[in-house]
Every structure is written in C-alpha cells, then in structure tokens.
Design a protein around this motif. Structure first.
Motif, mmCIF file in Angstrom:
data_model
loop_
_atom_site.group_PDB
_atom_site.id
_atom_site.type_symbol
_atom_site.label_atom_id
_atom_site.label_comp_id
_atom_site.label_asym_id
_atom_site.label_seq_id
_atom_site.Cartn_x
_atom_site.Cartn_y
_atom_site.Cartn_z
ATOM 1 N N PRO A 18 0.754 -1.252 0.160
ATOM 2 C CA PRO A 18 0.101 -0.010 0.131
ATOM 3 C C PRO A 18 0.783 1.448 0.065
ATOM 4 C CG PRO A 18 0.132 -1.041 2.108
ATOM 5 C CD PRO A 18 0.549 -2.076 1.199
ATOM 6 N N MET A 19 2.041 1.043 0.240
ATOM 7 C CA MET A 19 2.967 2.402 0.259
ATOM 8 C C MET A 19 3.676 2.612 -1.320
ATOM 9 S SD MET A 19 2.998 3.134 3.241
ATOM 10 C CE MET A 19 2.697 2.673 4.780
ATOM 11 N N LYS A 20 3.198 1.812 -2.246
ATOM 12 C CA LYS A 20 3.533 1.909 -3.476
ATOM 13 C C LYS A 20 5.122 1.887 -3.881
ATOM 14 C CE LYS A 20 -0.688 4.546 -3.763
ATOM 15 N NZ LYS A 20 -1.257 6.034 -3.971
ATOM 16 N N LYS A 21 5.905 1.192 -2.853
ATOM 17 C CA LYS A 21 7.132 1.231 -3.070
ATOM 18 C C LYS A 21 7.897 -0.072 -3.514
ATOM 19 C CE LYS A 21 8.049 5.738 -2.037
ATOM 20 N NZ LYS A 21 8.260 6.175 -0.865
ATOM 21 N N LEU A 22 9.032 -0.221 -3.976
ATOM 22 C CA LEU A 22 9.666 -1.373 -4.127
ATOM 23 C C LEU A 22 11.082 -1.685 -3.338
ATOM 24 C CD1 LEU A 22 9.532 -1.586 -8.127
ATOM 25 C CD2 LEU A 22 8.331 -2.784 -6.440
ATOM 26 N N PRO A 23 11.473 -2.643 -3.038
ATOM 27 C CA PRO A 23 10.777 -4.090 -3.288
ATOM 28 C C PRO A 23 9.776 -4.493 -2.191
ATOM 29 C CG PRO A 23 12.760 -4.204 -1.784
ATOM 30 C CD PRO A 23 12.583 -2.837 -2.162
ATOM 31 N N ALA A 24 8.872 -5.472 -2.551
ATOM 32 C CA ALA A 24 8.080 -5.986 -1.667
ATOM 33 C C ALA A 24 7.916 -7.595 -1.845
ATOM 34 C CB ALA A 24 6.498 -5.624 -1.826
ATOM 35 N N ILE A 25 7.560 -8.338 -0.691
ATOM 36 C CA ILE A 25 7.583 -9.878 -1.184
ATOM 37 C C ILE A 25 6.182 -10.206 -0.630
ATOM 38 C CG2 ILE A 25 10.193 -10.031 -0.734
ATOM 39 C CD1 ILE A 25 9.147 -11.114 2.175
ATOM 40 N N VAL A 26 5.864 -11.425 -1.106
ATOM 41 C CA VAL A 26 4.740 -12.212 -0.899
ATOM 42 C C VAL A 26 5.072 -13.573 -0.388
ATOM 43 C CG1 VAL A 26 2.572 -13.096 -1.329
ATOM 44 C CG2 VAL A 26 3.076 -10.883 -1.981
ATOM 45 N N ASP A 27 5.174 -13.988 0.630
ATOM 46 C CA ASP A 27 5.681 -15.441 1.141
ATOM 47 C C ASP A 27 4.257 -16.349 1.537
ATOM 48 O OD1 ASP A 27 7.156 -17.818 1.401
ATOM 49 O OD2 ASP A 27 7.948 -16.640 3.613
#
Lengths: 250, 250
Positions: A50-59
C-alpha cells in the motif's frame, strides 16, 4: 508456494533483495514492477504494498515491504542462510540494525537525491535540479566519510570489522552502485577521496559474484539511455539557442 | 555496571528510549546531553556516538546508537520486557521492522522538518523557513494518512492490529508528540483529519503512563519559551517597521 519478490532492478534495495535470494539459494520468482511505466502506482500493486514502493515480497499469505525488514525476514526464515549475513549474536545484530537505521537518512537519502537530480530524472520525464543535486552530494560525501571512519576501521574487510559480509554491506553497497549511471568524472570526484570505501565495494562485489554483476548489469544499459537522452537534449538546447539568437537578431 | 542512556528529552527518539526503560523496569542512568548547548558536538560525546546524534547507550563495554536499534537491543537483552514490545514471533517482528524502517523517510522526516522550520529553529538561534515547513507538512500529513489506512485498520488499538503496544507504537507516537510545540491551530489542522491517529495516540499514552507524561513534560516548557521568543521577535519586528517608516519619512 514460491516466494515472490516484486522488484525493479533499477531500484537499489530491489537489487539487494534479489542478490540476497540468489546467493543463499532461496527459491523465488522475480516479479518485475516497471517503475518507468509507473506500475508501482497501479491498484494491483497497491494490494501487494500500500506504500507503492519497491521491493516487496509475498511469502505464502505473508506480505512484507521495506528492504531491510525483508532481508532480515529472509535471513531468519529460510534455512541455509549463513550466520554472517544476520548473526544470531545479539550484540552483532544490534550493530547491524544501527548501520541499517542510519542508512535511511544519510547514505540513502544523499545518494538517491544526488543521482536522481543529477542524472536519472530525465529518464522518468522530469527535469534535473542541480541545486538539489548539490545538497544530495554534500550528504552523500559526508556519509561516505562516516562509513570509512566509523565502520571500516580495523582488520575486517567488511562493515563493523567483519570478515564476511552482512545484510548491511549488501544494502549499502547496492546504494552506492547507483553512482554507475552518473558521469565518470562526477563519480570519481565523489568516491575518489574514499579509498577504503572503494576497496570495501570491491570486496563486497567479489563476495557476492556472479550475482552482483548479473543484477547490476541494468545500470550500464540505463547509462547508455541517459547518454542518448542527454545528446538529444543537447541538440534541442542548441536549437533553442539558435532560435533565441535568431529572435534577438530580428 | 548500570546502563547509561545519553539523551535530551527534546529529542523524540530520546524520549522513546527513556520511556521504554522506565516502563520495563530497566535500571539506567540518564545522561543529559544538551542539544541547545551543542553538547552532542563535543569530543567527549563523539567517543560515545561518532555520528553526534541522540540517543545513544553504553551498556558495560557495548556502545550503540540509533533509537530503533537501541529499543530492539533493550527488548532482547533485558529480562522482564513483555513480548508484545518486540515479539519473538518472526512474522510479527518482521512487520514491526517494516513500520520502523518506513518511519525514517516518512513520518520522522515530515514531522521533524515541519516542526523545526515552523516553530523550533529560533530556540536554536536559526530562522524559520515557511517554504521548507510546508514541504515537511505535506509529507507529515501523507504519513499520518498512511498510518491510519494501512496500520490502524482492524480491531486492535495499536499498530498492525495489536492489542498491546510495540516499540513501533512508542517510536511513532513520540515523534508525533513533537507537534505539541507548534501553534494549536496548526496542530489541529494537521492532526484533526486523522481521528484514528488521535485515538491511537491516546491509547499509547494511556498504556505507558505515568512515564509518558513525565518524559513529555519538557514540551510545555519549550512551548512557553518559544512563545516568549515569538513575542520578542514580534516587538522587534514592529520596532523595525517603525524605524523603516521613520527612515522613509526622513
């Protein structure tokens, strides 16, 4: 379910996370979120971060953003990550947290401000801003001096006198690598006075090959693109000067 | 040897560390480093923290700076700190890291920039800068909106839907408390639209009394001092206007 890493290799912290996964044999899928196409601003990506920044992960069902938090999480939950990346020893760990916290408002802020305003902005359709770039350079140079005098003392090749790299080395060196896209003489002016920093960059590169170079290869392509844009701007600036001269002669 | 906490209660992260120690029965000595007297720039303090920032701790032979790193260290090494402050659960811990990392370049940067340039600067002999203050306010307001929409959802009274506060609640609320020194109407304009944030601040205060109010009592004194300075500036500004008028009449 495979770990998903949402990243754009143009983003320094994205590169750090990708290199970390590859180095440690973590099975993951790299999901490209193209910053230049503003894909980080889409409703789909807002569901990931929701912060619209990179990186992000989904585990699995677990979502996480902020690269330092991600690196710590990966070091803790994936078996086989060597202890030196994020030591179990609480004192060593505390010192690594201290470096990473300091990084946000010092090296990262200085480097990102400088590189964006002195080189990168046109690639995203925005103007350069030499005044803001100069402010960024000041903070960047002060940060490099601090890294050298505070954390690169002693016999170890890495931050905090360590003999092997930690997630702090990886995060900070990926940040500095962003300077690859600026003019060579500017990079030399900024990094040249910090010989221990240059050696530490080389040591960190060597300790993380072949992934370090593979993941950073995007930077030479971006540099070519920026040179082309600069040449076009140069032409159009000359044309403007021509027109202005013509006007003033009329 | 007793833990030493080097702090100035005017510094938001210093307040968070002091409150945390008091709440958790950690035996410590508070060593005042007066920012207004530039004591953080002395050679003596550089031996404690080469970055010349507050807070910093010395625990036996171990030195540490950066407030988030300090809070995590204290939660891990001192017996008797309840789990909710920094949960052993790796998933909960990762989410807390994420909030704390985000904090640096968002809430902290926005709030510190706004408060310094709209109110605090004259107390340190520097001018106010309304333009920079406006930039800070923009980032501050955007950060408050994000806290509300991302981390204060759900049934829990605290960040990330928790039923009890973590070090992230303490750190972020101490930051927002800095707004106590600005004009009431400005604080109302900024915080008023964020009712869930206001409730969360109250809940965090209530969960950390009596230490929260005790450690924050410095802010009302600073506000009085700033009002006095403002009144003096007002008088001197009027005098200047008087003189200018006189000059233009001569």
């Amino acid at each position: 379910m495979t770990l998903k890493v949402y990243a754009d290799r143009m983003s320094q912290p994205s590169r750090a996370v990708i290199i970390f996964c590859k180095l440690n044999g973590i099975d993951f899928e790299e999901v490209r979120v193209d910053l230049s196409k503003r894909q980080h601003l889409t409703p789909e990506f807002r569901e990931i971060n929701p912060m619209k920044k990179l990186p992000a992960i989904v585990d699995g069902r677990f979502k996480l953003f902020e690269s330092h938090a991600i690196l710590i999480y990966l070091a803790c939950v994936f078996p086989g990550v060597a202890d030196h990346w994020y030591p179990a020893d609480l004192f060593k760990r505390a010192k690594i947290h201290s470096v990473l916290d300091w990084h946000h408002s010092n090296l990262r802020r200085g480097a990102a401000t400088y590189v964006f305003n002195s080189a990168l902005a046109p690639a995203l359709g925005m103007p350069l801003n030499p005044e803001v770039a100069a402010e960024g350079e000041k903070l960047l140079s002060a940060s490099l001096a601090k890294i050298e005098s505070v954390w690169l003392k002693g016999k170890g090749r890495f931050l905090l006198g360590s003999l092997q790299p930690s997630i702090a080395d990886l995060s900070l060196v990926c940040e500095i690598m962003q300077l690859e896209v600026v003019d060579e003489k500017d990079r030399e002016r900024i990094l040249g006075p910090h010989q221990r920093v240059l050696k530490w960059i080389d040591d960190t590169k060597n300790a993380t090959q072949p992934y370090f170079d593979e993941v950073h290869s995007i930077l030479s392509k971006v540099k070519e693109k920026l040179k082309k844009l600069q040449a076009e701007r140069g032409v159009s600036a000359n044309e403007s000067i021509g027109r202005t001269t013509l006007h003033s002669k009329m």
